[in-house]
Design a protein around this motif. Structure first.
Motif, PDB file in Angstrom:
ATOM      1  N   PRO B  39       1.148  -0.716   0.062  1.00 54.05           N
ATOM      2  CA  PRO B  39       0.064   0.099  -0.077  1.00 54.05           C
ATOM      3  C   PRO B  39       0.898   1.530   0.387  1.00 54.05           C
ATOM      4  O   PRO B  39       2.000   1.045   0.880  1.00 54.05           O
ATOM      5  N   LYS B  43       1.032   3.606  -6.806  1.00 62.23           N
ATOM      6  CA  LYS B  43       0.381   2.983  -7.929  1.00 62.23           C
ATOM      7  C   LYS B  43      -1.056   4.250  -8.204  1.00 62.23           C
ATOM      8  O   LYS B  43      -1.012   4.134  -9.480  1.00 62.23           O
ATOM      9  N   ASP B  72     -10.014   5.456  -4.636  1.00 61.23           N
ATOM     10  CA  ASP B  72      -8.470   5.383  -5.639  1.00 61.23           C
ATOM     11  C   ASP B  72     -10.233   5.258  -7.540  1.00 61.23           C
ATOM     12  O   ASP B  72      -9.208   6.302  -8.096  1.00 61.23           O
ATOM     13  N   ARG B  75     -10.636   8.760  -7.907  1.00 61.65           N
ATOM     14  CA  ARG B  75      -9.391   9.476  -8.939  1.00 61.65           C
ATOM     15  C   ARG B  75      -9.175   9.305  -9.922  1.00 61.65           C
ATOM     16  O   ARG B  75      -8.729  10.479 -11.260  1.00 61.65           O
ATOM     17  N   GLU B 117      -5.260  -2.499 -11.128  1.00 61.42           N
ATOM     18  CA  GLU B 117      -5.021  -1.766  -9.569  1.00 61.42           C
ATOM     19  C   GLU B 117      -5.155  -2.687  -8.771  1.00 61.42           C
ATOM     20  O   GLU B 117      -5.984  -3.252  -8.159  1.00 61.42           O
ATOM     21  N   ASP B 167      12.284  10.554  -6.620  1.00 61.01           N
ATOM     22  CA  ASP B 167      12.728  12.341  -5.986  1.00 61.01           C
ATOM     23  C   ASP B 167      12.909  12.403  -5.024  1.00 61.01           C
ATOM     24  O   ASP B 167      13.719  13.270  -4.383  1.00 61.01           O
ATOM     25  N   LEU B 168      12.568  11.296  -3.923  1.00 58.91           N
ATOM     26  CA  LEU B 168      12.844  11.112  -2.346  1.00 58.91           C
ATOM     27  C   LEU B 168      14.603  11.793  -1.962  1.00 58.91           C
ATOM     28  O   LEU B 168      14.549  11.631  -1.181  1.00 58.91           O
ATOM     29  N   SER B 199       9.958   8.756 -10.959  1.00 60.09           N
ATOM     30  CA  SER B 199       9.804  10.117 -10.218  1.00 60.09           C
ATOM     31  C   SER B 199       7.741  10.418 -10.624  1.00 60.09           C
ATOM     32  O   SER B 199       7.819  10.762 -11.869  1.00 60.09           O
ATOM     33  N   ALA B 200       6.735  10.128 -10.040  1.00 60.65           N
ATOM     34  CA  ALA B 200       5.029   9.419 -10.440  1.00 60.65           C
ATOM     35  C   ALA B 200       4.826  11.270 -10.280  1.00 60.65           C
ATOM     36  O   ALA B 200       4.572  12.021 -11.100  1.00 60.65           O
TER      37      ALA B 200
END
Ligand code: GDP
Ligand code: MG
Ligand code: ZN
Ligand code: ZN
Lengths: 115, 222
Positions: B39, B43, B72, B75, B117, B167-168, B199-200
């Motif tokens: 989780p 995704k 989701d 979204r 998903e 990106d993190l 990176s989404a």
């Protein structure tokens, strides 16, 4: 947990065989591959819970885990895969392919003989 | 006491539905990708971004699996793509029968690509074939680079793996994630796996993922 669904499917298969035999099932042996991701304790617990009040109540489950197998591309032998050391156990080569995982099978049921 | 040899497949009902789904998808030449991850690995974010970025090139529909809620699917619908929500009501994975009825409710003939998903879980969904064209494993850098070594089955079965949230790593957040180690561990069991660090959020690395999707969709049209 997916073990519940597996337990239901098992109960169905065992009940069908018990009806054919017209006898009470006592033990069952099943086998599975690594990719079936079965946790024995969870499956036994789920099976115990859903068999309450059925002919299968009190049955014992024996679960056999079949290891993943690889086929070595160097020496052409198949071997048992050890996840901590991913190489052919016969020749040491790292060039192998994964063989299809063992399916989930109901192997054998033991029935009580009528007194 | 006496023993009876049975030798019967368990979960054959799931396999029958998986076969039906795969026949339907093959006949209609549709690509169907089953996204599997823990989780929160990203995704839904990857899907909404992919749908928007590719909207003029690939027509995408989504089957959303969640234990509860329609969040989701909403979204996804916000991107205008069709989405069917499946609630598994506690179950840790989608079943092929659930996907079968979702496929009936999607406008398949208008689509090129259907994403599934799966329920957020790295173990159970990999044990249930849905009839998909391929599985995609998603791993985010926040989860640790030891996941491919610890959960080999999903990485062994996937055609591609997305390493999300890179990106993190650059944002100076304290994360020890060695991309090369994750790649090497995934490839130990699956030499041909395609790996895309992305990176989404910022979009970095997505071009490679999109090219791969376009190629896979095109292969089916030939
Ligand atoms: N920093 C960062 N956060 C991300 C990225 N992708 C997703 N997220 C965040 O991760 C969280 C979980 O994302 P979601 O798409 O709901 O994950 P899912 O549970 O796998 O569907 C959300 O707060 C997202 O905004 C990314 O590439 N970078
Ligand atoms: Mg989601
Ligand atoms: Zn499970
Ligand atoms: Zn060898």
């Amino acid at each position: 947990m997916h073990e519940t669904m597996i337990a239901e499917s098992l109960l169905e298969a065992i009940s069908a065989e018990a009806a054919k035999q017209n006898a009470k099932p006592v033990n069952a042996r099943i086998s599975c591959g690594t990719l079936n991701a079965i946790n024995d304790e969870v499956l036994c617990f789920a099976f115990e819970a859903i068999t309450k009040g059925t002919l299968c109540e009190g049955m014992k489950l024996e679960i056999e885990h079949k290891p993943m197998q690889g086929l070595c591309k160097n020496c052409n032998e198949s071997f048992k895969i050890d996840l901590s050391c991913l190489r052919c156990t016969k020749c040491g080569s790292e060039d192998f392919k994964l063989l299809p995982d063992a399916p989930l099978l109901l192997e054998e049921i033991e029935f009580q003989t009528e007194q | 006491m006496y023993k009876v040899n049975v030798g019967k497949k368990i979960l054959s009902a799931n396999e029958e539905y998986a076969l039906k789904n795969s026949q339907l998808l093959t006949e209609q030449k549709k690509l169907c990708l089953n996204m599997i991850s823990s989780p929160g690995s990203g995704k839904t974010t990857i899907l909404t971004r992919t749908i928007s970025d590719l909207k003029d090139k690939i027509k995408i529909g989504v089957i959303e699996g969640d234990i509860q809620t329609e969040i989701d699917a909403e979204r996804i619908r916000a991107t205008k793509a069709p989405a069917i929500q499946i609630n598994t009501d506690g179950a840790c994975h989608l079943s092929a029968a659930q996907v079968n009825s979702a496929l009936e409710n999607l406008p398949i003939s208008d689509l090129d690509l259907i994403f599934i998903e799966n329920v957020g879980n790295l173990v159970c969904p990999s044990a249930f074939e849905l009839g998909e064209s391929a599985k995609i494993a998603v791993l985010s850098v926040a989860e640790g680079d030891d996941k491919p070594a610890k959960y080999p089955s999903i990485f062994a079965k996937s055609k591609a793996m997305l390493i999300n949230k890179i990106d993190l790593l650059k944002a100076g957040v304290q994360i020890d994630f060695d991309i090369e180690r994750a790649k090497a561990d995934a490839r130990k069991l699956n030499k041909g796996i395609e790996i895309f660090p992305i990176s989404a959020k910022t979009g970095e690395g997505l071009a490679g993922w999109y090219d791969w999707l376009k190629r896979e969709v095109k292969k089916l049209r030939l």
